[in-house]
Design an enzyme around this catalytic site. Structure first.
Site, PDB file in Angstrom:
ATOM      1  N   CYS A 118       0.897  -1.146   0.000  1.00 28.42           N
ATOM      2  CA  CYS A 118       0.000   0.000   0.000  1.00 28.42           C
ATOM      3  C   CYS A 118       0.937   1.197   0.000  1.00 28.42           C
ATOM      4  O   CYS A 118       1.541   1.517   1.006  1.00 28.42           O
ATOM      5  CB  CYS A 118      -0.909   0.016   1.216  1.00 28.42           C
ATOM      6  SG  CYS A 118      -1.975   1.477   1.225  1.00 28.42           S
ATOM      7  N   CYS A 121      -0.539   4.454   2.237  1.00 30.10           N
ATOM      8  CA  CYS A 121      -0.663   4.361   3.701  1.00 30.10           C
ATOM      9  C   CYS A 121      -0.392   2.919   4.123  1.00 30.10           C
ATOM     10  O   CYS A 121       0.696   2.411   3.901  1.00 30.10           O
ATOM     11  CB  CYS A 121      -2.003   4.891   4.193  1.00 30.10           C
ATOM     12  SG  CYS A 121      -3.409   4.220   3.325  1.00 30.10           S
ATOM     13  N   SER A 122      -1.358   2.255   4.710  1.00 33.22           N
ATOM     14  CA  SER A 122      -1.078   0.883   5.116  1.00 33.22           C
ATOM     15  C   SER A 122      -2.326   0.014   5.015  1.00 33.22           C
ATOM     16  O   SER A 122      -2.614  -0.767   5.891  1.00 33.22           O
ATOM     17  CB  SER A 122      -0.515   0.851   6.538  1.00 33.22           C
ATOM     18  OG  SER A 122      -1.407   1.501   7.411  1.00 33.22           O
ATOM     19  N   CYS A 123      -3.061   0.155   3.919  1.00 30.98           N
ATOM     20  CA  CYS A 123      -4.233  -0.703   3.711  1.00 30.98           C
ATOM     21  C   CYS A 123      -3.758  -2.157   3.630  1.00 30.98           C
ATOM     22  O   CYS A 123      -2.748  -2.448   2.998  1.00 30.98           O
ATOM     23  CB  CYS A 123      -4.944  -0.340   2.415  1.00 30.98           C
ATOM     24  SG  CYS A 123      -5.694   1.303   2.471  1.00 30.98           S
TER      25      CYS A 123
END
Lengths: 214, 104
Positions: A118, A121-123
């Site tokens: 991702c 961000c940090s999906c």
């Protein structure tokens, strides 16, 4: 690209609903008092409390994903359904918890290697993989995986032959990817449970392969 | 494939589910994190059964008219209920006394 890519940006009501400073202070005091009381009585130690936070913040629960992978390996019809509509196929096994995000499963083969990231961000597909590892959320992985995926894989200890095509999938708030790793050789007689135990989190993110059991 | 976190805590679903964003636990303030740790540590030490705590948590959330449905995980609110449920649980177990130990 003017493409909509909002990921997990906090919704605006978040700021309006923040507690006031006085409310926060009162709550802090309530917790501090409870904590002091229990630590002074020797019921719980500060060290234990710190350990708990670190465990749950770094929780690794990739078992659901491993079950999905093992089922796809033993059941060809399930594999087809998984690749056609992963959200639905994963739900068949009783795993869900996503709120509107679609799951897409990408399959590793002898000629294609998939990696999930991702970049903004940090999906992360947490209902199947648990909480994301720290490196997944860190800028070095997120920025470099798109530019130099082979180089990043080498750092993870995976050297791919030049003939293998590498595909990087950028997760978003709407779509979460999961890699279906190749079934390792030497597992022909394995039961579904035995196969499940072989599947690692990293292999489902695509930064590792699954080793043949020795 | 180590999993040290307990599934009954980490994988709660529905009304009592832990607030998460992209799978990560969300703490708005440090006290939320401490309250979380207290609840989980005491449970792991066997002071109470998780489901008993969870029922208190669900009851507290459901009794709040502003949050009769599932709480918005990105806003504060959840850990007020968590704290209330924890205090109730500890009083029930006789670990604290409501009149003298709590700031209310």
């Amino acid at each position: 690209m003017a493409e909509k890519h909002q990921h997990d940006a906090p919704p605006s009501p978040y700021l309006e609903k923040r507690r006031t400073a006085a409310e926060t202070e009162a709550l802090e005091e309530r917790v501090r008092r409870l904590e002091n009381l229990l630590t002074e009585k020797g019921i719980v130690s500060k060290k234990t409390l710190d350990r708990v936070v670190s465990i749950y913040e770094n929780d690794l629960g990739p078992l659901n994903g491993a079950k999905v992978v093992a089922r796809a390996w033993v059941d060809e019809a399930y594999r087809q359904r998984l690749l056609a509509d992963a959200t639905k196929a994963i739900k068949e096994l009783g795993f869900g918890g996503l709120q509107g995000e679609h799951m897409v499963v990408v399959e590793n083969t002898a000629t294609v290697h998939n990696i999930v990231a991702c970049t903004l961000c940090s999906c992360y597909p947490w209902p199947v993989l648990g909480l994301p590892p720290t490196w997944y959320k860190n800028p070095p992985y997120r920025s470099r995986i798109a530019i130099d995926p082979r180089g990043v894989l080498v750092e993870f200890g995976l050297e791919l032959d030049d003939s293998i095509e590498v595909r990087v999938w950028d997760s978003s708030a709407e779509i979460r990817y999961l890699v279906l790793p190749e079934r390792p050789q030497g597992t022909e007689g394995f039961s579904e449970e035995e196969l499940t135990a072989l599947v690692t989190r990293d292999s489902m993110i695509g930064v590792a392969r699954i080793n043949s059991p020795s | 494939m180590d999993r040290i976190a307990r599934a009954e805590v980490a994988d709660m679903e529905g009304v009592g589910a832990l607030p998460r964003r992209s799978g990560e636990l969300i703490f708005h303030d440090q006290w939320e994190c401490r309250a979380f740790a207290l609840g989980v540590a005491l449970h792991e030490q066997g002071e109470f059964i998780w489901d008993d705590f969870r029922q208190h948590l669900i009851a507290s959330i459901s009794a709040d008219d502003k949050t009769s449905e599932i709480l918005d995980p990105s806003g504060p609110g959840y850990y007020e209920h968590w704290l209330a449920a924890l205090e109730k649980m500890l009083i029930e177990k006789g670990l604290i006394t409501s009149s003298k130990d709590l700031v209310l």
